[in-house]
Design a protein around this motif. Structure first.
Motif, PDB file in Angstrom:
ATOM      1  N   UNK A  24       5.371  -6.996 -34.976  1.00  0.00           N
ATOM      2  CA  UNK A  24       5.095  -6.689 -33.391  1.00  0.00           C
ATOM      3  C   UNK A  24       5.207  -8.563 -32.906  1.00  0.00           C
ATOM      4  N   UNK A  25       4.298  -8.945 -33.802  1.00  0.00           N
ATOM      5  CA  UNK A  25       3.993 -10.822 -33.229  1.00  0.00           C
ATOM      6  C   UNK A  25       5.208 -11.475 -33.215  1.00  0.00           C
ATOM      7  N   UNK A  26       6.768 -11.501 -34.223  1.00  0.00           N
ATOM      8  CA  UNK A  26       7.640 -11.297 -34.175  1.00  0.00           C
ATOM      9  C   UNK A  26       8.516 -10.881 -32.257  1.00  0.00           C
ATOM     10  N   UNK A  27       8.219  -9.960 -32.656  1.00  0.00           N
ATOM     11  CA  UNK A  27       8.857  -8.377 -31.088  1.00  0.00           C
ATOM     12  C   UNK A  27       8.824  -9.147 -30.297  1.00  0.00           C
ATOM     13  N   UNK A  28       7.545 -10.411 -29.771  1.00  0.00           N
ATOM     14  CA  UNK A  28       6.123 -10.251 -28.503  1.00  0.00           C
ATOM     15  C   UNK A  28       7.396 -12.104 -28.065  1.00  0.00           C
ATOM     16  N   UNK A  29       6.822 -12.722 -29.918  1.00  0.00           N
ATOM     17  CA  UNK A  29       7.866 -13.613 -29.921  1.00  0.00           C
ATOM     18  C   UNK A  29       9.627 -13.788 -28.913  1.00  0.00           C
ATOM     19  N   UNK A  30      10.398 -12.450 -29.567  1.00  0.00           N
ATOM     20  CA  UNK A  30      11.978 -12.590 -28.653  1.00  0.00           C
ATOM     21  C   UNK A  30      11.826 -12.118 -27.814  1.00  0.00           C
ATOM     22  N   UNK A  31      11.235 -11.507 -27.239  1.00  0.00           N
ATOM     23  CA  UNK A  31      10.965 -10.523 -26.070  1.00  0.00           C
ATOM     24  C   UNK A  31      10.334 -11.980 -24.735  1.00  0.00           C
ATOM     25  N   UNK A  32       9.766 -12.704 -25.220  1.00  0.00           N
ATOM     26  CA  UNK A  32       8.845 -13.960 -24.768  1.00  0.00           C
ATOM     27  C   UNK A  32       9.613 -14.256 -23.135  1.00  0.00           C
ATOM     28  N   UNK A  33      11.652 -14.647 -23.618  1.00  0.00           N
ATOM     29  CA  UNK A  33      11.645 -15.490 -22.406  1.00  0.00           C
ATOM     30  C   UNK A  33      11.778 -14.388 -21.270  1.00  0.00           C
ATOM     31  N   UNK A  34      11.982 -12.948 -22.045  1.00  0.00           N
ATOM     32  CA  UNK A  34      12.658 -12.198 -20.484  1.00  0.00           C
ATOM     33  C   UNK A  34      10.976 -11.666 -19.595  1.00  0.00           C
ATOM     34  N   UNK A  35      10.051 -12.059 -20.251  1.00  0.00           N
ATOM     35  CA  UNK A  35       8.399 -11.783 -20.165  1.00  0.00           C
ATOM     36  C   UNK A  35       8.713 -13.188 -19.152  1.00  0.00           C
ATOM     37  N   UNK A  36       8.430 -14.223 -19.340  1.00  0.00           N
ATOM     38  CA  UNK A  36       8.404 -15.571 -19.059  1.00  0.00           C
ATOM     39  C   UNK A  36       9.259 -15.693 -17.430  1.00  0.00           C
ATOM     40  N   UNK A  37      10.663 -14.889 -17.308  1.00  0.00           N
ATOM     41  CA  UNK A  37      11.868 -14.941 -16.000  1.00  0.00           C
ATOM     42  C   UNK A  37      11.098 -14.022 -15.561  1.00  0.00           C
ATOM     43  N   UNK A  38      10.269 -12.698 -16.205  1.00  0.00           N
ATOM     44  CA  UNK A  38       9.922 -12.156 -15.088  1.00  0.00           C
ATOM     45  C   UNK A  38       9.209 -12.218 -14.667  1.00  0.00           C
ATOM     46  N   UNK A  39       8.021 -13.412 -15.148  1.00  0.00           N
ATOM     47  CA  UNK A  39       6.910 -13.785 -14.581  1.00  0.00           C
ATOM     48  C   UNK A  39       7.538 -14.733 -13.347  1.00  0.00           C
ATOM     49  N   UNK A  40       8.342 -15.312 -13.218  1.00  0.00           N
ATOM     50  CA  UNK A  40       9.161 -15.945 -12.268  1.00  0.00           C
ATOM     51  C   UNK A  40       9.712 -15.514 -10.816  1.00  0.00           C
ATOM     52  N   UNK A  41      10.338 -13.998 -11.313  1.00  0.00           N
ATOM     53  CA  UNK A  41      10.418 -13.078 -10.454  1.00  0.00           C
ATOM     54  C   UNK A  41       9.484 -12.781  -9.786  1.00  0.00           C
ATOM     55  N   UNK A  42       8.406 -12.299 -10.136  1.00  0.00           N
ATOM     56  CA  UNK A  42       7.286 -11.940  -9.677  1.00  0.00           C
ATOM     57  C   UNK A  42       6.521 -12.684  -9.426  1.00  0.00           C
ATOM     58  N   UNK A  43       6.506 -14.140  -9.427  1.00  0.00           N
ATOM     59  CA  UNK A  43       5.823 -14.385  -8.214  1.00  0.00           C
ATOM     60  C   UNK A  43       6.840 -14.981  -7.003  1.00  0.00           C
ATOM     61  N   UNK A  44       8.286 -14.666  -7.288  1.00  0.00           N
ATOM     62  CA  UNK A  44       8.508 -15.078  -6.558  1.00  0.00           C
ATOM     63  C   UNK A  44       8.163 -14.517  -4.652  1.00  0.00           C
ATOM     64  N   UNK A  45       8.368 -12.906  -5.434  1.00  0.00           N
ATOM     65  CA  UNK A  45       8.501 -11.552  -4.727  1.00  0.00           C
ATOM     66  C   UNK A  45       6.951 -11.985  -4.002  1.00  0.00           C
ATOM     67  N   UNK A  46       5.872 -11.889  -4.749  1.00  0.00           N
ATOM     68  CA  UNK A  46       4.414 -12.210  -4.206  1.00  0.00           C
ATOM     69  C   UNK A  46       4.239 -13.619  -2.993  1.00  0.00           C
ATOM     70  N   UNK A  47       5.304 -14.310  -3.256  1.00  0.00           N
ATOM     71  CA  UNK A  47       5.311 -15.118  -2.589  1.00  0.00           C
ATOM     72  C   UNK A  47       5.858 -14.218  -0.875  1.00  0.00           C
ATOM     73  N   UNK A  48       6.440 -13.709  -1.288  1.00  0.00           N
ATOM     74  CA  UNK A  48       6.970 -13.664   0.769  1.00  0.00           C
ATOM     75  C   UNK A  48       6.574 -11.900  -0.084  1.00  0.00           C
TER      76      UNK A  48
END
Length: 90
Positions: A24-48
């Motif tokens: 499970x930790x390995x799966x989370x580690x593999x998906x971490x770039x997607x998670x961080x990119x989604x967080x950045x997208x949410x931040x950009x959406x929240x600003x607007x």
């Protein structure tokens, strides 16, 4: 009269002995770039949310969407490459 009791399993559903497995930790580690990119997208959406988006906001949103999409594509490509059998099927 009924007595009120707590259900111990529900209260301690996330006890210390229920740690995530290595897989499970390995799966989370593999998906971490997607998670961080989604967080950045949410931040950009929240600003607007509370204002009309400026040109800079629109650029920020487009870049964040592209990064999120690229991260998802890279994850899918990695999963597909890992799922292929060496030597190929005949």
């Amino acid at each position: 009269m009924k007595t009120i009791v707590t259900v111990q399993d529900v209260v301690t559903a996330f006890a210390d002995f229920m740690e995530p497995t290595a897989a499970e930790l390995d799966a989370i580690e593999q998906e971490m770039p997607v998670i961080l990119a989604d967080v950045d997208l949410l931040d950009a959406q929240i600003i607007t949310l509370d204002r009309i988006p400026t040109e800079l906001d629109n650029r920020r949103l487009r870049r964040a969407r592209r990064r999120a999409l690229a991260a998802r594509i890279a994850l899918a490509a990695n999963r597909t490459a890992a799922a292929t059998v060496p030597g190929g099927a005949a």
